[in-house]
Structure formats: structure tokens, C-alpha cells
Scaffold this active site. Structure first.
Site, PDB file in Angstrom:
ATOM      1  CE  LYS A   1      -3.617   3.088   2.634  1.00  0.00           C
ATOM      2  NZ  LYS A   1      -4.211   2.517   3.265  1.00  0.00           N
TER       3      LYS A   1
ATOM      4  CE  LYS B   1      -6.375   1.414  -0.532  1.00  0.00           C
ATOM      5  NZ  LYS B   1      -6.580   1.828   0.771  1.00  0.00           N
TER       6      LYS B   1
HETATM    7  C1  PBG Z   1      -6.869   3.757   6.001  1.00  0.00           C
HETATM    8  C2  PBG Z   1      -7.962   3.586   4.232  1.00  0.00           C
HETATM    9  C3  PBG Z   1      -7.087   4.663   3.295  1.00  0.00           C
HETATM   10  C4  PBG Z   1      -8.225   3.405   1.693  1.00  0.00           C
HETATM   11  C5  PBG Z   1      -8.432   2.318   2.400  1.00  0.00           C
HETATM   12  N1  PBG Z   1      -8.191   2.196   3.965  1.00  0.00           N
HETATM   13  C6  PBG Z   1      -6.758   5.476   2.945  1.00  0.00           C
HETATM   14  C7  PBG Z   1      -5.482   6.336   3.504  1.00  0.00           C
HETATM   15  O1  PBG Z   1      -4.200   4.583   4.039  1.00  0.00           O
HETATM   16  O2  PBG Z   1      -5.810   7.786   3.766  1.00  0.00           O
HETATM   17  C8  PBG Z   1      -7.816   4.185   0.977  1.00  0.00           C
HETATM   18  C9  PBG Z   1      -8.954   3.788  -0.469  1.00  0.00           C
HETATM   19  C10 PBG Z   1      -9.107   4.728  -1.298  1.00  0.00           C
HETATM   20  O3  PBG Z   1      -8.494   5.789  -1.491  1.00  0.00           O
HETATM   21  O4  PBG Z   1     -10.088   4.189  -2.744  1.00  0.00           O
HETATM   22  N2  PBG Z   1      -6.780   3.173   6.433  1.00  0.00           N
END
Ligand code: PBG
Length: 307
Positions: free
Chosen positions: A178, A231
């Protein structure tokens, strides 16, 4: 006959945003067509989607400020609306596969995924909280936990907590690679969960790194992950392929909020054919090697398949 890749609703996970209350529905301004729904309406949405062939849902809570604190204590309060709603979903639709989000940010007054002290995110102190959150979610009867927090060692920690408490059949889809990305902003609007200071670069990955994704994959696999996720998806198609070629675990990719918003914005201006680009985008993610795609387009895609 010679078409190599095909996307179907079986490949898709539909992320949903849950809010407290009854008969509440508000559109996310930066994500046209995507709504925050109260429990009663989310149940209706799931029923509709099941009929369209979508079987897996990832539910995220949007929490009011008054319920946020430093330690995200609401995240493991069995009477809080998120956990109550999960229980109700599984009661009414046991056939729906429900995924949850394990991270502190929706409940954190600091807007971070981990526990903050003196401006720093403390990894090991966070694990304890994530363990409680994961257990509370598992107790609702959900099927897949999605640790999106990116703390080190959390997959192993959560796996142990689950197994020790009789939840060995709850699986973990780890947010493995991520990245600290600019593509999450619309999601943070949806949950009102943007960090109150700094950024997430001390725990999310550097977009410049590829080999590190292999290290993360190796660690998550050793710690007991059942799925590995990349991601965002589009700017990281090479990473999806890299993990697919180097792992026997199912690979998922999160077609994130910003990727959805870009297409919607351009389509609204008439600059792109939204439906065509949606399909091409999902196809590219699958072709890159994703077995599973989390996407806000899930319902829209399913509707085009019914036509
Ligand atoms: C945070 C989380 C995020 C997303 C899913 N879980 C955002 C972040 O890390 O700030 C993003 C999902 C998306 O942008 O569709 N735990």
C-alpha cells in the site's frame, strides 16, 4: 475465442461507506454516484447488488468527530453502529461475503492509521489496538479482515489473536503493497479521515519502490495472510504483476477512490466515454495479474452486464 482476459462480477469487491442513523444517504462530493449510507439503506444496497451478482462487500465506517479519540476506542465497542451493522448484514445475508477494514484512521482524532505520541506513529502500541478491533469485527460474523494500516507485524499479530479466540476461519486480506499515494483523497473526504498533521509516509510505501513490495509480500505470507493486495492499482500495475508472478496467494488490487474520481470527472465533462474507460481500466488491472479487484465501479459494471 482468443480473448485472454475477461472481467466478471465474480472478480469484484464493492467498497461501501456506512454512517450512523436511519434513512441517511449523502453523496460523496468527490465521488459522483457513491454514497454514505445508514445501516438500513446499506442492507438494501447489498440486497440489490447480490441480485446483480456482486457477492463481496468491503464496509468502511464514517465516524462523527465526537466519537473519535487518540486510541480509537469505538473501533472495538460492540455497541457502536459499525459493528452492529456488520452483525445485521450477516444475519440478513449470510451468503454475502463481508470484508471489514482494520485501521485506526476512521476512529482516530489524529486521523492516522496508528497510535500517535509526540508526533510519531508508534508501531507496536498500535498492534494491540488493531488486535482488539480485529477480534471485535470477527465476532460480528464477517468473513475477511482487511488490515489497511500498514504497521509492521500486524498480519501475524491479528492472525494469532483470531486463532486464540476461535476465529481460525476468518481470513486476512492484507494491504501488502500500500503506497503513500495522492489517489486516496476522495476516500478521506468520504470518511472525513484525513491526517490532522503530517502524512502517512512513515508507514505506507514509497511509490518509487518495487522490490520492497516483494519484501512486504514475503513477510505477509509468512505471517499468515490469505490474500495479498496492491493499492492503488493503476499507477502500480507493474507491482500487481510482480506479486502475481512471485506468489501463489490470490492477488487483489484496490482501484482506489482517486482512480474512480478521475474517470467520473472526465466523463462528466464529456472528455471520456465513462463506461468504456471503466471497462478498459478494470480489464487492465485483471490483465496485470489481479485475481480480485476492489472497485467503486462494481455496481455500475454489474448493471452494464445485465443489459
Ligand atoms: C485507511 C484507508 C485508506 C483507504 C482505505 N483504507 C486511505 C488512507 O490510507 O489514507 C483508501 C481507499 C481509497 O482511496 O479508495 N486505512
Amino acid at each position: 475465442m482468443i480473448e485472454e482476459t475477461r472481467v466478471t462480477t465474480d472478480d469484484l469487491i464493492f467498497p461501501l461507506f456506512l454512517i450512523d442513523g436511519k434513512n441517511q444517504k449523502t453523496e460523496v462530493a468527490s465521488m459522483p454516484g457513491i454514497y454514505r449510507l445508514s445501516s438500513d439503506l446499506i442492507l438494501k444496497e447489498i440486497e440489490e447488488c447480490l441480485k446483480l451478482g456482486i457477492k463481496v462487500f468491503d464496509v468502511f465506517p464514517a465516524v462523527e468527530d465526537q466519537h473519535k479519540d487518540k486510541k480509537a476506542t469505538r473501533s472495538y465497542d460492540a455497541n457502536f453502529f459499525y459493528l452492529k451493522c456488520l452483525r445485521e448484514i450477516k444475519r440478513q445475508f449470510p451468503e454475502a461475503c463481508i470484508m471489514t477494514d482494520v485501521a485506526m484512521d476512521p476512529y482516530s482524532s489524529d486521523g492516522h492509521d496508528g497510535f500517535v505520541k509526540d508526533g510519531k506513529i508508534l508501531n507496536d502500541e498500535t498492534l494491540e489496538i488493531l488486535g482488539k478491533m480485529a477480534l471485535a469485527q470477527a465476532e460480528t460474523g464477517i468473513d475477511i479482515l482487511g488490515p489497511s494500516d500498514m504497521m509492521d507485524g500486524r498480519v501475524g499479530y491479528i492472525r494469532r489473536v483470531l486463532d486464540e479466540n476461535g476465529f481460525s476461519d476468518v481470513s486476512i486480506m492484507s494491504y501488502t503493497a500500500k503506497y503513500a499515494s495522492g489517489f486516496y483523497n476522495p476516500f478521506r473526504d468520504a470518511l472525513d479521515s484525513a491526517p490532522k498533521f503530517g502524512d502517512k509516509k512513515t508507514y505506507q510505501m514509497n511509490p518509487a519502490n518495487r522490490t520492497e513490495a516483494l519484501l512486504e509480500a514475503q513477510l505477509d505470507t509468512e505471517e499468515g495472510a490469505d490474500f495479498l493486495m496492491v493499492k492503488p492499482a493503476l499507477a502500480y500495475l507493474d507491482v500487481i504483476r510482480l506479486l502475481k508472478d512471485n506468489s501463489v496467494l490470490p492477488i487483489s488490487a484496490y482501484n482506489v477512490s482517486g482512480e474512480y474520481s478521475m474517470i467520473k470527472a472526465a466523463a462528466a465533462k464529456g472528455w471520456l466515454d465513462g463506461e468504456r474507460v471503466m471497462k478498459e481500466t478494470l480489464l487492465s488491472i485483471k490483465r496485470a495479474g489481479a485475481d480480485i479487484i476492489l472497485t467503486y465501479f462494481a455496481k455500475e459494471f454489474a448493471l452494464t452486464q445485465k443489459r
